[in-house]
Design a protein around this motif. Structure first.
Motif, PDB file in Angstrom:
ATOM      1  N   ASP A  98       0.833  -1.202   0.000  1.00 60.88           N
ATOM      2  CA  ASP A  98       0.000   0.000   0.000  1.00 60.88           C
ATOM      3  C   ASP A  98       0.870   1.255   0.000  1.00 60.88           C
ATOM      4  OD1 ASP A  98      -2.666   1.331   0.312  1.00 60.88           O
ATOM      5  OD2 ASP A  98      -1.767   1.983   2.200  1.00 60.88           O
ATOM      6  N   THR A  99       1.887   1.249   0.839  1.00 61.79           N
ATOM      7  CA  THR A  99       2.790   2.402   0.903  1.00 61.79           C
ATOM      8  C   THR A  99       3.602   2.526  -0.376  1.00 61.79           C
ATOM      9  OG1 THR A  99       2.970   2.134   3.308  1.00 61.79           O
ATOM     10  CG2 THR A  99       4.652   3.485   2.237  1.00 61.79           C
ATOM     11  N   ALA A 100       4.077   1.394  -0.901  1.00 61.68           N
ATOM     12  CA  ALA A 100       4.895   1.413  -2.108  1.00 61.68           C
ATOM     13  C   ALA A 100       4.125   1.998  -3.287  1.00 61.68           C
ATOM     14  CB  ALA A 100       5.363   0.005  -2.444  1.00 61.68           C
ATOM     15  N   LEU A 101       2.851   1.661  -3.417  1.00 64.62           N
ATOM     16  CA  LEU A 101       2.042   2.152  -4.531  1.00 64.62           C
ATOM     17  C   LEU A 101       1.810   3.661  -4.461  1.00 64.62           C
ATOM     18  CD1 LEU A 101      -0.601  -0.736  -4.775  1.00 64.62           C
ATOM     19  CD2 LEU A 101       1.212  -0.223  -6.420  1.00 64.62           C
ATOM     20  N   LYS A 102       1.973   4.248  -3.285  1.00 72.77           N
ATOM     21  CA  LYS A 102       1.754   5.686  -3.107  1.00 72.77           C
ATOM     22  C   LYS A 102       3.057   6.473  -3.093  1.00 72.77           C
ATOM     23  CE  LYS A 102      -2.329   4.751  -0.237  1.00 72.77           C
ATOM     24  NZ  LYS A 102      -2.892   4.809   1.143  1.00 72.77           N
ATOM     25  N   THR A 103       4.189   5.772  -3.205  1.00 69.99           N
ATOM     26  CA  THR A 103       5.500   6.412  -3.100  1.00 69.99           C
ATOM     27  C   THR A 103       6.130   6.583  -4.474  1.00 69.99           C
ATOM     28  OG1 THR A 103       5.826   5.416  -0.912  1.00 69.99           O
ATOM     29  CG2 THR A 103       7.799   6.205  -2.063  1.00 69.99           C
ATOM     30  N   PRO A 104       6.689   7.778  -4.752  1.00 70.24           N
ATOM     31  CA  PRO A 104       7.355   7.987  -6.045  1.00 70.24           C
ATOM     32  C   PRO A 104       8.512   7.007  -6.231  1.00 70.24           C
ATOM     33  CG  PRO A 104       6.982  10.072  -4.927  1.00 70.24           C
ATOM     34  CD  PRO A 104       6.662   8.995  -3.927  1.00 70.24           C
ATOM     35  N   THR A 105       8.798   6.697  -7.483  1.00 70.64           N
ATOM     36  CA  THR A 105       9.893   5.778  -7.790  1.00 70.64           C
ATOM     37  C   THR A 105      11.230   6.400  -7.420  1.00 70.64           C
ATOM     38  OG1 THR A 105       8.641   4.847  -9.636  1.00 70.64           O
ATOM     39  CG2 THR A 105      11.026   4.481  -9.640  1.00 70.64           C
ATOM     40  N   PRO A 106      12.023   5.724  -6.586  1.00 69.89           N
ATOM     41  CA  PRO A 106      13.336   6.274  -6.230  1.00 69.89           C
ATOM     42  C   PRO A 106      14.346   6.051  -7.350  1.00 69.89           C
ATOM     43  CG  PRO A 106      13.019   4.150  -5.174  1.00 69.89           C
ATOM     44  CD  PRO A 106      11.731   4.466  -5.884  1.00 69.89           C
ATOM     45  N   ARG A 107      15.365   6.917  -7.409  1.00 70.38           N
ATOM     46  CA  ARG A 107      16.472   6.707  -8.334  1.00 70.38           C
ATOM     47  C   ARG A 107      17.425   5.721  -7.669  1.00 70.38           C
ATOM     48  NH1 ARG A 107      17.142  10.409 -12.466  1.00 70.38           N
ATOM     49  NH2 ARG A 107      15.702  12.171 -12.468  1.00 70.38           N
ATOM     50  N   ALA A 108      17.696   4.617  -8.315  1.00 64.00           N
ATOM     51  CA  ALA A 108      18.566   3.612  -7.706  1.00 64.00           C
ATOM     52  C   ALA A 108      19.253   2.789  -8.780  1.00 64.00           C
ATOM     53  CB  ALA A 108      17.753   2.694  -6.783  1.00 64.00           C
ATOM     54  N   VAL A 109      20.557   2.579  -8.609  1.00 63.26           N
ATOM     55  CA  VAL A 109      21.337   1.713  -9.483  1.00 63.26           C
ATOM     56  C   VAL A 109      22.266   0.889  -8.607  1.00 63.26           C
ATOM     57  CG1 VAL A 109      23.033   1.570 -11.345  1.00 63.26           C
ATOM     58  CG2 VAL A 109      21.283   3.361 -11.398  1.00 63.26           C
ATOM     59  N   GLN A 110      22.155  -0.417  -8.701  1.00 67.65           N
ATOM     60  CA  GLN A 110      23.028  -1.288  -7.920  1.00 67.65           C
ATOM     61  C   GLN A 110      24.322  -1.551  -8.689  1.00 67.65           C
ATOM     62  OE1 GLN A 110      20.493  -4.307  -5.312  1.00 67.65           O
ATOM     63  NE2 GLN A 110      20.070  -4.583  -7.482  1.00 67.65           N
ATOM     64  N   THR A 111      25.385  -1.672  -7.970  1.00 66.63           N
ATOM     65  CA  THR A 111      26.663  -2.042  -8.587  1.00 66.63           C
ATOM     66  C   THR A 111      27.228  -3.232  -7.826  1.00 66.63           C
ATOM     67  OG1 THR A 111      27.836  -0.457  -7.176  1.00 66.63           O
ATOM     68  CG2 THR A 111      27.196   0.286  -9.384  1.00 66.63           C
ATOM     69  N   TRP A 112      27.624  -4.235  -8.561  1.00 60.33           N
ATOM     70  CA  TRP A 112      28.167  -5.448  -7.968  1.00 60.33           C
ATOM     71  C   TRP A 112      29.443  -5.833  -8.708  1.00 60.33           C
ATOM     72  CZ3 TRP A 112      25.647  -6.743  -3.665  1.00 60.33           C
ATOM     73  CH2 TRP A 112      24.296  -6.373  -3.540  1.00 60.33           C
ATOM     74  N   GLN A 113      30.353  -6.438  -7.999  1.00 62.15           N
ATOM     75  CA  GLN A 113      31.559  -6.929  -8.639  1.00 62.15           C
ATOM     76  C   GLN A 113      31.190  -8.022  -9.627  1.00 62.15           C
ATOM     77  OE1 GLN A 113      34.501  -8.311  -5.873  1.00 62.15           O
ATOM     78  NE2 GLN A 113      35.907  -9.013  -7.456  1.00 62.15           N
ATOM     79  N   ARG A 114      31.735  -7.969 -10.818  1.00 61.70           N
ATOM     80  CA  ARG A 114      31.422  -8.932 -11.862  1.00 61.70           C
ATOM     81  C   ARG A 114      31.844 -10.330 -11.439  1.00 61.70           C
ATOM     82  NH1 ARG A 114      30.413  -8.525 -17.401  1.00 61.70           N
ATOM     83  NH2 ARG A 114      31.009 -10.375 -18.602  1.00 61.70           N
ATOM     84  N   SER A 115      30.964 -11.277 -11.620  1.00 56.59           N
ATOM     85  CA  SER A 115      31.262 -12.653 -11.268  1.00 56.59           C
ATOM     86  C   SER A 115      32.298 -13.233 -12.225  1.00 56.59           C
ATOM     87  CB  SER A 115      29.987 -13.500 -11.326  1.00 56.59           C
ATOM     88  OG  SER A 115      30.290 -14.857 -11.150  1.00 56.59           O
ATOM     89  N   THR A 116      33.212 -14.026 -11.671  1.00 59.25           N
ATOM     90  CA  THR A 116      34.221 -14.683 -12.507  1.00 59.25           C
ATOM     91  C   THR A 116      33.821 -16.113 -12.860  1.00 59.25           C
ATOM     92  OG1 THR A 116      35.448 -15.529 -10.591  1.00 59.25           O
ATOM     93  CG2 THR A 116      36.042 -13.325 -11.411  1.00 59.25           C
TER      94      THR A 116
END
Length: 257
Positions: A98-116
């Protein structure tokens, strides 16, 4: 810092109603979960994951341009912390759609170390182990028990060469067959599927044993030639409430009545 991956958030997962699969392992092992012929009540991460998936679908329907990293950030930022609960065990807290549907979309980008791709197969199993006929699958071996070399497999995967024809890591998966402990062409032979297993009710060639079909016969309540026994049809007769030649009387067809 202890190397354990904790959840990002939690969702309801206890005594949730879902569709029942009659005769499945969980249906047979936990008869108390049966609600009806159609529904089954279950608990666990399988149920909680379905709740989160459904919530994600509703958010994506509401805002189709949302990206995966943004969706995750939206859920974790709007989750509600559960009182008196281990912070690591609940992550950001309880999913709050319910809260998520009323909340603006946040700016978010995840960064992860590339898997070998060169890690340990054994360590990847965690505390779970496959067991076949009392033998535990451990070490750097694949599901067939064949030695697995991740350092050699990773570069082959990168260039799309882990499969050669129908063979992977030395074991054949060809056509409509799986060989090893094996499906080959139309046959399951040798070692059955154990645990939630195919055995007794195995199928080999044109035979299903247990309640089996072999040639033109189904045993138990069986059909053989032109006959179905138990409540059977033989030539022109249905026995019990039976039909035979001419006439229906009471609950039966009987000859000359």
């Amino acid at each position: 810092g202890d190397g354990v991956r904790n959840p990002d958030l939690v969702a309801p997962g206890r005594s949730l109603q879902g569709l029942r699969v009659p005769g499945s392992h969980i249906d047979a092992a936990f008869p108390g979960g049966r609600i009806s012929d159609r529904f089954f009540r279950g608990s666990g991460t399988s149920q909680a994951a379905a709740v989160v998936s459904g919530a994600a679908a509703l958010v994506i329907q509401q805002r189709p341009q949302i990206r995966p990293d943004e969706l995750k950030a939206l859920f974790t930022s709007t989750a509600r912390a559960l009182p008196a609960a281990d912070g690591r065990g609940q992550g950001a807290g309880l999913l709050s759609l319910d809260t998520a549907l009323k909340t603006p979309t946040p700016r978010a980008v995840q960064t992860w170390q590339r898997s070998t791709g060169t890690g340990s197969l054994e360590l990847a199993r965690g505390s779970s182990r496959l067991i076949l006929d009392g033998v535990v699958l451990t070490g750097e071996r694949d599901i067939f028990g064949v030695p697995f070399n991740s350092a050699a497999m990773a570069p082959a995967t990168l260039v799309g060469q882990t499969w050669t024809g129908g063979t992977w890591n030395g074991s054949a998966w060809t056509g409509d067959g799986w060989s090893g402990n094996e499906w080959s062409t139309i046959e399951w032979s040798g070692v059955s599927w154990s645990g939630n297993e195919w055995s007794t009710y195995s199928w080999s060639g044109n035979e299903w044993s247990g309640n089996e079909w072999s040639g033109n016969e189904w045993s138990g309540n069986e059909w053989s030639g032109n006959e179905w026994s138990a409540n059977e049809w033989s030539a022109n007769e249905w026995s019990a409430n039976e039909w035979s030649a001419s006439g229906w009387q009471s609950a039966e067809w009987s000859s000359g009545r």
